[in-house]
Design a protein around this motif. Sequence first.
Motif, PDB file in Angstrom:
ATOM      1  N   LEU A  14     -12.918  -8.838   1.044  1.00 11.05           N
ATOM      2  CA  LEU A  14     -13.671  -7.717   0.466  1.00 11.05           C
ATOM      3  C   LEU A  14     -13.596  -6.507   1.392  1.00 11.05           C
ATOM      4  CD1 LEU A  14     -16.924  -9.283  -1.006  1.00 11.05           C
ATOM      5  CD2 LEU A  14     -14.904  -8.500  -2.213  1.00 11.05           C
ATOM      6  N   PHE A  15     -13.685  -6.780   2.690  1.00 11.14           N
ATOM      7  CA  PHE A  15     -13.610  -5.702   3.673  1.00 11.14           C
ATOM      8  C   PHE A  15     -12.263  -4.986   3.567  1.00 11.14           C
ATOM      9  CE2 PHE A  15     -12.481  -4.097   7.850  1.00 11.14           C
ATOM     10  CZ  PHE A  15     -13.602  -3.369   8.176  1.00 11.14           C
ATOM     11  N   MET A  16     -11.192  -5.770   3.478  1.00 12.15           N
ATOM     12  CA  MET A  16      -9.858  -5.179   3.389  1.00 12.15           C
ATOM     13  C   MET A  16      -9.681  -4.442   2.059  1.00 12.15           C
ATOM     14  SD  MET A  16      -8.344  -5.450   6.041  1.00 12.15           S
ATOM     15  CE  MET A  16      -8.107  -6.284   7.570  1.00 12.15           C
ATOM     16  N   GLY A  17     -10.181  -5.050   0.986  1.00  7.78           N
ATOM     17  CA  GLY A  17     -10.110  -4.389  -0.314  1.00  7.78           C
ATOM     18  C   GLY A  17     -10.860  -3.065  -0.287  1.00  7.78           C
ATOM     19  N   GLY A  18     -12.008  -3.063   0.371  1.00  7.94           N
ATOM     20  CA  GLY A  18     -12.791  -1.844   0.503  1.00  7.94           C
ATOM     21  C   GLY A  18     -12.050  -0.789   1.293  1.00  7.94           C
ATOM     22  N   LEU A  19     -11.350  -1.257   2.328  1.00  2.49           N
ATOM     23  CA  LEU A  19     -10.576  -0.318   3.152  1.00  2.49           C
ATOM     24  C   LEU A  19      -9.452   0.301   2.319  1.00  2.49           C
ATOM     25  CD1 LEU A  19     -10.374   0.748   6.023  1.00  2.49           C
ATOM     26  CD2 LEU A  19      -8.788  -1.093   6.541  1.00  2.49           C
ATOM     27  N   THR A  20      -8.843  -0.509   1.445  1.00  2.00           N
ATOM     28  CA  THR A  20      -7.773   0.014   0.589  1.00  2.00           C
ATOM     29  C   THR A  20      -8.323   1.082  -0.363  1.00  2.00           C
ATOM     30  OG1 THR A  20      -6.884  -2.209   0.592  1.00  2.00           O
ATOM     31  CG2 THR A  20      -5.927  -0.664  -0.953  1.00  2.00           C
ATOM     32  N   ARG A  21      -9.365   0.715  -1.080  1.00  2.27           N
ATOM     33  CA  ARG A  21      -9.996   1.689  -1.981  1.00  2.27           C
ATOM     34  C   ARG A  21     -10.390   2.936  -1.215  1.00  2.27           C
ATOM     35  NH1 ARG A  21     -13.899  -0.337  -6.321  1.00  2.27           N
ATOM     36  NH2 ARG A  21     -13.184  -2.415  -6.776  1.00  2.27           N
ATOM     37  N   VAL A  76      -5.034 -10.013   2.861  1.00  2.00           N
ATOM     38  CA  VAL A  76      -4.490  -8.668   2.803  1.00  2.00           C
ATOM     39  C   VAL A  76      -3.029  -8.729   2.376  1.00  2.00           C
ATOM     40  CG1 VAL A  76      -3.882  -8.633   5.259  1.00  2.00           C
ATOM     41  CG2 VAL A  76      -4.320  -6.495   4.062  1.00  2.00           C
ATOM     42  N   ARG A  77      -2.636  -7.767   1.531  1.00  3.34           N
ATOM     43  CA  ARG A  77      -1.257  -7.735   1.063  1.00  3.34           C
ATOM     44  C   ARG A  77      -0.464  -6.676   1.814  1.00  3.34           C
ATOM     45  NH1 ARG A  77      -2.239  -6.749  -5.045  1.00  3.34           N
ATOM     46  NH2 ARG A  77      -0.172  -5.825  -4.848  1.00  3.34           N
ATOM     47  N   ALA A  78       0.844  -6.809   1.720  1.00  3.44           N
ATOM     48  CA  ALA A  78       1.703  -5.873   2.445  1.00  3.44           C
ATOM     49  C   ALA A  78       1.451  -4.439   1.984  1.00  3.44           C
ATOM     50  CB  ALA A  78       3.157  -6.242   2.221  1.00  3.44           C
ATOM     51  N   ILE A  85      -1.389  -2.939   3.805  1.00  2.00           N
ATOM     52  CA  ILE A  85      -1.060  -2.524   5.173  1.00  2.00           C
ATOM     53  C   ILE A  85      -0.366  -1.159   5.136  1.00  2.00           C
ATOM     54  CG2 ILE A  85       0.289  -3.088   7.224  1.00  2.00           C
ATOM     55  CD1 ILE A  85      -1.754  -5.157   6.958  1.00  2.00           C
ATOM     56  N   VAL A  86       0.562  -0.998   4.171  1.00  2.00           N
ATOM     57  CA  VAL A  86       1.262   0.277   4.059  1.00  2.00           C
ATOM     58  C   VAL A  86       0.260   1.390   3.744  1.00  2.00           C
ATOM     59  CG1 VAL A  86       2.989   1.557   2.745  1.00  2.00           C
ATOM     60  CG2 VAL A  86       3.421  -0.804   3.388  1.00  2.00           C
ATOM     61  N   ILE A  87      -0.691   1.090   2.865  1.00  2.00           N
ATOM     62  CA  ILE A  87      -1.688   2.112   2.521  1.00  2.00           C
ATOM     63  C   ILE A  87      -2.462   2.547   3.764  1.00  2.00           C
ATOM     64  CG2 ILE A  87      -3.860   2.499   1.279  1.00  2.00           C
ATOM     65  CD1 ILE A  87      -2.742   0.925  -1.030  1.00  2.00           C
ATOM     66  N   TYR A  88      -2.912   1.556   4.570  1.00  2.00           N
ATOM     67  CA  TYR A  88      -3.668   1.934   5.779  1.00  2.00           C
ATOM     68  C   TYR A  88      -2.816   2.812   6.691  1.00  2.00           C
ATOM     69  CZ  TYR A  88      -6.105  -2.361   4.353  1.00  2.00           C
ATOM     70  OH  TYR A  88      -6.721  -3.339   3.640  1.00  2.00           O
ATOM     71  N   ALA A  89      -1.562   2.380   6.879  1.00  2.00           N
ATOM     72  CA  ALA A  89      -0.704   3.090   7.835  1.00  2.00           C
ATOM     73  C   ALA A  89      -0.438   4.511   7.359  1.00  2.00           C
ATOM     74  CB  ALA A  89       0.607   2.324   7.999  1.00  2.00           C
ATOM     75  N   VAL A  90      -0.090   4.637   6.079  1.00  2.00           N
ATOM     76  CA  VAL A  90       0.244   5.975   5.574  1.00  2.00           C
ATOM     77  C   VAL A  90      -0.991   6.873   5.611  1.00  2.00           C
ATOM     78  CG1 VAL A  90       0.989   7.267   3.553  1.00  2.00           C
ATOM     79  CG2 VAL A  90       2.128   5.147   4.153  1.00  2.00           C
ATOM     80  N   THR A  91      -2.137   6.316   5.209  1.00  2.00           N
ATOM     81  CA  THR A  91      -3.355   7.120   5.229  1.00  2.00           C
ATOM     82  C   THR A  91      -3.631   7.638   6.640  1.00  2.00           C
ATOM     83  OG1 THR A  91      -4.230   5.707   3.491  1.00  2.00           O
ATOM     84  CG2 THR A  91      -5.780   7.138   4.589  1.00  2.00           C
ATOM     85  N   LEU A 119       0.846   5.352  -3.727  1.00  2.00           N
ATOM     86  CA  LEU A 119       0.451   4.139  -3.004  1.00  2.00           C
ATOM     87  C   LEU A 119      -0.383   3.215  -3.875  1.00  2.00           C
ATOM     88  CD1 LEU A 119      -0.503   5.601   0.472  1.00  2.00           C
ATOM     89  CD2 LEU A 119       1.441   4.141  -0.064  1.00  2.00           C
ATOM     90  N   ILE A 120      -1.404   3.776  -4.517  1.00  2.00           N
ATOM     91  CA  ILE A 120      -2.294   2.899  -5.275  1.00  2.00           C
ATOM     92  C   ILE A 120      -1.592   2.375  -6.523  1.00  2.00           C
ATOM     93  CG2 ILE A 120      -3.486   4.608  -6.699  1.00  2.00           C
ATOM     94  CD1 ILE A 120      -5.178   1.707  -4.940  1.00  2.00           C
ATOM     95  N   ALA A 121      -0.713   3.197  -7.116  1.00  2.00           N
ATOM     96  CA  ALA A 121      -0.004   2.730  -8.313  1.00  2.00           C
ATOM     97  C   ALA A 121       0.856   1.530  -7.971  1.00  2.00           C
ATOM     98  CB  ALA A 121       0.838   3.852  -8.903  1.00  2.00           C
TER      99      ALA A 121
END
Lengths: 409, 302
Positions: free
Chosen positions: B9-16, B147-149, B152-158, B216-218
Amino acid sequence: MDPKEEIKKSFIAAIWFMFLTFPIMVVRVDTIEHTVTWRWERLIWVGAAFFLLSFIWRRLLDRKLTGPSATDTAPAHAAPRWKHLTADSRLKRPALAAAALFFLAVPLLFSWNKTILVTNALIYVVIALGLNIVVGLAGQLVLGYVAFFAVGAYGYALLNLHYAVGFWSALPIGAALAALFGLLLGFPVLRLRGDYLAIVTLGFGEIIRIVLENWNELSFGPSGIDNIPPPDFFGLILNLRQTHIAIYYLMVVLTLLTILVVSRLQHSRIGRSWEALREDETAAQAMGIDTTRAKLSAFALGACWAGMGGVVFAAKQKFINPGNFTIWESILVLCIVVLGGMGSITGVVLAALVLVILPEALRVFADYRWLVFGAMLVLVMVFRPEGLVRARRRVYAFEPTESDKTEGP
Amino acid sequence: MNWDYLLSLFMGGLTRGSIYALIALGYTMVYGIISLINFAHGEIYMIGAFTALIVIGVLTLAGWNGMAILLIAAAAAVVYAAAYGWTMERIAYRPLRRAPRLSALISAIGMSLFLQNYVRMAQTANFLPFPNLIPDFACLKPVAHIVRASEIVIYAVTALVMLLLTLLVKFTRMGKAMRATAQDREMAMLSGVDVDQVISLTFIIGSAIAAIGGVLIASHVGQINFYIGFLAGIKAFVAAVLGGIGSMPGAVLGGLVLGWTESFFTGYVSSDYEDVFAFLFLVGILIFRPSGLLGRKQTEKV
């Protein structure tokens, strides 16, 4: 201006828009079948359209920059000829009489499903006049207006289901409930201005819809409420068709009542305080206007019309579900108020009739309806912020009496 | 207590939250400079995602594959979103710069409505599947359920986008001009800042960042339609307000806080009322802390 320069500018605009719309207009990708359709002919249409539009756009923008002084400062007789028609009371009366006759004769002239369409349009007239109080007069941009409509409709449906409340008692109850919700929304957002208010009220509208969708025990969820009884007209037994005609006349009466009340309100003390609030909140406060009261009363008095419209809507539809009360309804009503002219009753009535009836009458237009409405909101704001019919402020002239003249220095 | 669930949930929240933050940056930048809520900002994000999908479709058919497609598609999305943002400002906002704020706001709503339906009419009203082009990294195997790959890309790019944006605003000449305009537009004009250019640039940068978020989200969620911009736009706006509108670190913080609270709320309480929750959150902030977490208190001057 130099025609060569003009053509060059339009040409650049056309090329730019061809570039801009290229992927979305021309390419159509099917990711499942793995096919790509190219629709090149569209590119030519876009280019040609924007070449022309660019001319019109610049012409209008020029006129706006140099023009407005002519209409703003010049007295009324300099206004375009059609404005005389609305201003001249000798023409106004026959025009109103003709309109009244027309509306009385609608069920005789048209088939009954066209009559239902006009009933629909009249419901929108009523709720748009309600929103006109909030947005047009008080200047508070509320985007969740459909919530009040839903409160009225569900109010009637549920009260009838559980307590067998009849239509005629539901009508004032629906209005009162909606007004209560208006106050409920009003309190937390009192301190908010313009843009925040818009988003919070949009959220409010969505909250009501989501709650209706999910709270099955209360609202029967997405399946909605069926078998809502039509109004009872003096105990007469009417068939389906006669009921619709009766509802039509009921709506005509309700519309007249709304117009009467709203126009009286507009020129009352509270109406003037709304207009002051719209022009400048701080200045209004400095002039001793209780802005809290003005805002809350605008919310409540604006919402109650939507509640009433909702009750009639539920009785007419016989079936309601949360899908009737999406954000699009709020936006349609906002379009009506903006196009008609914020604060102008005549304008709002005309715009409601046009925007509701036109898409139904011309099915071709129906597909493009929202596209056109979106463009319309932008264009009206850019070129004619006052809308189709400019709202006229009543002028209070001071006429010296005999005693004033003699007592002068 | 199920720690893996909590962590996912924490990781999902970070993605959102990262996506909200990327969109919220555009809102907050535009608001900071011209005090306008750009309602159509969510639509720019949607157009970015659509452009990427179209480019991916064409390139896949031409026989390309892998990360190269994604990069080209993202680049195209950024260019087009920026172009749309710039054009939108010229058409719907620039002529209204001296008009009452209500006018510009209604114009923005109109623009949003127009763009949504433009995509609906020109493309489709249905959901389109968006291919996931981010390969699964082998090293992520053991934590795949958390967590999915693509995340990870979303966090890095953000993080990268935020770093670049901070550098741009803090250390370049243009950034200085932007800050000056945000502080006092007339004074900036007097000191020789081309305010029109600054405003255009703000729209371009904000739109480009939104498009990155869109792509990214798409590719993470796997499907798009013409309507995705609406809710994402509103949530990102909530994030911007939560952080304090006009403040860029605030937008990021607000995005993350909103992402986490939403994720935990849907995970532990109820997913039916997910969107209600975001709106109630907004009302709560506006009542108790209208200037947001990092915003400065504004006093009203007459």
